[in-house]
Design a protein around this motif. Structure first.
Motif, PDB file in Angstrom:
ATOM      1  N   ASP A  84       1.083  -1.091   0.076  1.00 45.53           N
ATOM      2  CA  ASP A  84       0.135  -0.091  -0.026  1.00 45.53           C
ATOM      3  C   ASP A  84       0.769   1.222  -0.014  1.00 45.53           C
ATOM      4  N   GLN A  86       3.146   2.625  -2.182  1.00 42.15           N
ATOM      5  CA  GLN A  86       2.980   3.535  -3.580  1.00 42.15           C
ATOM      6  C   GLN A  86       1.497   4.078  -3.769  1.00 42.15           C
ATOM      7  N   PRO A  87       0.420   3.512  -3.464  1.00 41.86           N
ATOM      8  CA  PRO A  87      -0.843   4.343  -3.565  1.00 41.86           C
ATOM      9  C   PRO A  87      -0.780   5.351  -2.478  1.00 41.86           C
ATOM     10  N   ILE A  89       1.861   7.038  -1.278  1.00 43.35           N
ATOM     11  CA  ILE A  89       2.664   7.920  -1.605  1.00 43.35           C
ATOM     12  C   ILE A  89       1.993   8.887  -2.951  1.00 43.35           C
ATOM     13  N   THR A  90       1.472   8.287  -3.672  1.00 39.18           N
ATOM     14  CA  THR A  90       0.810   8.900  -4.811  1.00 39.18           C
ATOM     15  C   THR A  90      -0.231   9.954  -4.346  1.00 39.18           C
ATOM     16  N   ILE A  93       1.340  12.904  -2.657  1.00 39.92           N
ATOM     17  CA  ILE A  93       2.010  14.103  -3.726  1.00 39.92           C
ATOM     18  C   ILE A  93       0.894  14.719  -4.205  1.00 39.92           C
ATOM     19  N   GLN A  94      -0.224  14.137  -4.823  1.00 42.17           N
ATOM     20  CA  GLN A  94      -1.402  14.745  -5.453  1.00 42.17           C
ATOM     21  C   GLN A  94      -2.120  15.538  -4.457  1.00 42.17           C
ATOM     22  N   TYR A 112       9.667   9.267  -7.960  1.00 39.25           N
ATOM     23  CA  TYR A 112       9.069  10.451  -7.154  1.00 39.25           C
ATOM     24  C   TYR A 112       9.862  11.465  -7.176  1.00 39.25           C
ATOM     25  N   SER A 114      10.482  14.285  -8.336  1.00 37.26           N
ATOM     26  CA  SER A 114      10.357  15.951  -8.497  1.00 37.26           C
ATOM     27  C   SER A 114       9.714  16.371  -7.155  1.00 37.26           C
ATOM     28  N   GLN A 115       9.138  15.478  -6.336  1.00 33.92           N
ATOM     29  CA  GLN A 115       8.414  15.741  -5.169  1.00 33.92           C
ATOM     30  C   GLN A 115       9.255  15.717  -3.971  1.00 33.92           C
TER      31      GLN A 115
ATOM     32  N   VAL B  73       2.257  11.155 -11.285  1.00 34.51           N
ATOM     33  CA  VAL B  73       2.405  11.654 -10.096  1.00 34.51           C
ATOM     34  C   VAL B  73       3.562  12.750  -9.833  1.00 34.51           C
ATOM     35  N   TYR B 282      -6.813   1.600 -11.162  1.00 29.71           N
ATOM     36  CA  TYR B 282      -5.987   2.117  -9.770  1.00 29.71           C
ATOM     37  C   TYR B 282      -4.446   1.442  -9.849  1.00 29.71           C
ATOM     38  N   VAL B 286      -2.882   5.193  -9.768  1.00 31.93           N
ATOM     39  CA  VAL B 286      -2.326   5.160  -8.291  1.00 31.93           C
ATOM     40  C   VAL B 286      -1.001   4.615  -7.745  1.00 31.93           C
ATOM     41  N   ALA B 287      -1.103   3.266  -8.102  1.00 34.75           N
ATOM     42  CA  ALA B 287       0.341   2.291  -8.015  1.00 34.75           C
ATOM     43  C   ALA B 287       1.428   3.041  -8.720  1.00 34.75           C
TER      44      ALA B 287
END
Lengths: 443, 322
Positions: A84, A86-87, A89-90, A93-94, A112, A114-115, B73, B282, B286-287
């Motif tokens: 879980d 990566q989801p 983190i996304t 960030i968003q 990731y 740039s963030q 992202v 997803y 997302v992942a």
């Protein structure tokens, strides 16, 4: 201190303390014997995975009040399932909000980048003080000339196997080549003691098996430039063909639906004779020896040993899991986050966590190979001590860029083998995977 | 000046004219505003519009924008037209997920409808403990999907499946059934779990429909010599059709966009063979962080659901007209 009665000495003492903190970070904090001036109520949110060694999470949570006291701000640790991360983190960030610090597996810092806050000062200081990082770290956390995550540890992996079961099949040591392994585990599967391997959508055990399998037959995702996909090669087809045979003859075919925990449970239940894993199978079997026993009723850990993955025609390779920490750009407390990471990696704090790992992780630098902890570790775990010296990461033979991470996140190589063992021809499975990789690299 | 009001409408009106109060203009303006039907309607609708706009329209418009952009992202993308849709259409995993979504929705809806109807007919009879049975039947629908799916996952576990153990003990199998480790089995397992979970919704709604049917109609049909099947086919079914269509519309929408069940049960595996559009969107969006591509994949659901719902509602309207 009452501001109205501030005399000259007190003023010098107070301003001196602030200056010390500002100039020397955590050293300043310690020297000044008081917390720095973070606003009251400042919180630092840190997200890590749920460790396969539960005692390590307990130790980190125990350290949090200490860190909070040292930094003068509340540090909160949250642990979540690795799949879980990566989801999470996304989403963070968003939305521009969430944890201040995230753990990064493999080379996620590339994805990731740039963030993430530049933490070159921390990373270079750490490398300098501990004699330099392992070779895998620049690929994992150094992006565009900057360190975007602070290397923390590397999780090694090796094949955990039942010594007595292999001996019963005539093997007094673990096979050195895949051909030998195939002959051995074919016998064991016939005895109801198959090899256990996941080909599911998992972050750890599937890719750490699938990528080295490709490499040891001479296959690669891209050429050295990392721009041209070269997967459709003789080596890749041979690797997939071998896997088809190995799967049918040697493996527990339920592995197609396994996650990263199934092989641990299957091994402890005596359902499989060997599996690629971190040291957690052994460590947990020893720590829970009253519960985890072999068919004779003896503690199972006494019968477990480890060996590296066997060699193929092109050699033997491994892919371990580098773990680093990144400070997010949206964080309102980047300085505090960096101070915390500096505190976390201070020898006296890091060592307490390192000891609870009991060999499951190695440090970010070779210095930790000499830690006294290793003298207390059992012989079957000693293989992990130097495990990180030679490890590859995805994207080979090119650099481990964000595109390589994308291929990993889409489980393309894992699915290449999964499709083949379910009936697709090796040639078609490789062609399918190459087409998917081309969409990423060349699309 | 401040004479007491004598009473009666005339006096009050006169007093208003004679004694204008500066503060009275504001409430009067408000009263006039509220007396305006258009303004009042707008005022009453405003909270709903705000909620719908914030939680439905905004995410939807954002979804459309993302699908038309190269957003990933942390990187604000640029407009790329239909490129994400074309890329998805040429993606073999997408096509597998697209096909799977139809198979999953079709069979799960058929099973839920058939078994739900059967259950509703049974529960429409009088028997002891009827209320307890009716209440307990809702349990699969009440338990959070993630929890119940975890329980199913353990039952289908490749190594420790209790179902395999039972079948083996009963001498019905000699080797383990690959419940989740084979693509075809995996899809049917997902359909079974979805049916188990969704059937109570069908049953309870159809039961409500059944209870609105006048028993005299059944009695009359019986007197005319109709057997059980004929009574169902010529009396119950025509009267239950509108309710059934509404339930089916809801179910198709929910099943077509199902996410939780597949995510927990199979994660889309093995080798993407159980991915649905929602789970694949997803994974990509997302992942993996390719938000534009993920949004495009999820938007493929929209036209399909729109057509299904439109056809069913049109049929429903025709029936109402008839």
């Amino acid at each position: 201190m009452d501001a109205k009665r501030l005399n000259r000495r007190q003023f010098i003492k107070a301003t001196g303390t602030t200056a010390a903190v500002a100039l020397s970070g955590i050293e300043g904090v310690v020297a000044a014997r008081r917390a720095p001036a973070y606003a009251q109520g400042t919180k630092l949110h840190w997200v890590r995975w749920v460790d396969f060694i539960p005692e390590s999470d307990v130790e980190l949570k125990r350290q949090m009040p200490e860190a909070s006291k040292a930094l003068g701000a509340e540090v909160v640790l949250e642990t979540i399932n690795a799949n879980d991360l990566q989801p999470r983190i996304t989403a963070a960030i968003q939305s521009g909000s969430g944890a201040d610090i995230f753990i990064m597996l493999y080379n996620w810092a590339q994805l990731y980048g740039s963030q993430l806050v530049d933490v070159s000062d921390l990373a270079t200081a750490l490398a300098r003080s501990e004699g330099g990082f392992y070779d895998v770290w620049p690929s994992a956390a150094h992006v565009g000339g900057h360190w975007l995550a602070v290397p923390h540890s590397i999780i090694g992996n090796a094949v955990a196997y039942r010594r007595s079961w292999l001996a019963e099949a005539g093997a007094h040591e673990y096979p050195k080549t895949w051909d030998e392994a195939r002959r051995l585990f074919a016998q064991l599967k016939q005895k109801g003691k198959p090899y256990g391997q996941t080909l599911g959508h998992t972050f750890g055990d599937a890719p750490t098996f699938c990528y080295p399998m490709l490499w040891c037959f001479g296959g690669a995702e891209t050429d050295k430039t990392g721009k041209k996909v070269v997967l459709n090669s003789k080596g890749a087809v041979e690797a997939v063909k071998f896997m088809q045979a190995f799967w049918k003859e040697c493996c527990d075919e339920g592995g197609l639906a396994w996650d990263d925990t199934n092989n641990n449970r299957a091994f402890h239940a005596g359902e499989i004779s060997a599996t690629l894993n971190g040291a957690s199978i052994y460590i947990v079997a020893k720590r829970q020896q009253e519960k985890i026993k072999d068919e004779k009723g003896e503690p199972m850990w006494q019968d477990i040993d480890h060996q590296n993955l066997p060699a193929g025609p092109a050699g033997a390779f491994t892919m371990y899991v580098p773990m680093s920490h990144a400070v997010m750009k949206y964080s309102k407390n980047p300085k505090l986050a960096k101070d915390f990471l500096r505190w976390l990696q201070k020898k006296e704090n890091y060592e307490k966590w390192f000891q609870t790992q009991g060999g499951y992780s190695v440090g970010a630098t070779k210095a930790w190979e000499k830690n006294p902890m290793w003298s207390t570790v059992d012989k079957p775990l000693q293989i992990f001590r130097t495990a990180a010296r030679s490890t590859r990461i995805f994207g080979h033979a090119g650099p481990a860029t964000a595109k390589a991470t994308e291929g990993f996140s889409k489980y393309i190589l894992t699915d290449m083998y999964a499709k083949a063992v379910q009936g697709m021809s090796a040639e078609d499975a490789v062609k399918w995977a190459e087409a998917e990789l081309k969409k990423i690299y060349e699309g | 000046m401040n004479k007491p009001i004598a009473g009666g409408a005339g006096s009050a009106a006169r007093l208003e004219v004679v004694l204008p109060h500066p503060r009275a203009t504001e409430p009067r303006r408000l009263t006039r505003f509220l007396e305006n039907e258009r303004a009042l309607a707008a005022l009453l609708l405003a909270p709903t519009v705000l909620v719908l706009g914030t939680f439905i329209a905004y995410p939807f418009i954002m979804g459309v924008w993302l699908a038309l952009s190269s957003t990933s992202v942390g990187n604000v993308g640029e407009f790329v037209g239909m490129r994400n849709f074309a890329k998805a259409w040429n993606d073999s995993i997408f096509r597998t997920a697209f096909g799977n979504t139809f198979v999953y929705t079709f069979w799960a809806t058929i099973f839920k409808l058939t078994l739900g109807m059967w259950l509703a007919l049974l529960l429409n009879r009088h028997f002891r403990g009827k209320r307890i049975v009716r209440a307990s039947m809702l349990l699969p629908f009440i338990v959070p999907t993630v929890l119940s799916t975890f329980a199913w996952r353990w039952m289908f576990d490749p190594t420790f499946s209790v179902l395999n153990w039972l079948l083996y003990r009963a001498d019905l199998i000699t080797t383990k059934l690959p419940f989740l480790s084979d693509g075809t089995y995996g899809m049917w397992c997902a359909i079974v779990v979805n049916t188990w979970r969704g059937m109570p919704f069908f049953a309870i709604t159809l039961l409500a429909g059944l209870q609105t049917i006048n028993p005299d109609l059944h009695e009359a049909a019986s007197l005319d010599g109709a057997n059980g099947w004929r009574r169902f086919w010529y009396v119950t079914w025509p009267l239950l059709k509108p309710v059934t269509l509404v339930v089916v519309v809801f179910s198709v929408i929910q099943t077509f966009s199902d996410f939780q069940l597949i995510y927990v049960l199979t994660g889309g595996g093995p080798a993407n063979s159980t991915h649905l559009l929602a789970t694949y969107a997803y994974q990509v969006g997302v992942a993996t962080g390719l938000l534009g591509e993920g949004a495009a994949i999820s938007l493929f659901m929209l036209p399909v659901l729109f057509v299904v719902v439109w056809l069913q509602l049109r049929y429903l309207r025709r029936m109402d007209g008839a």
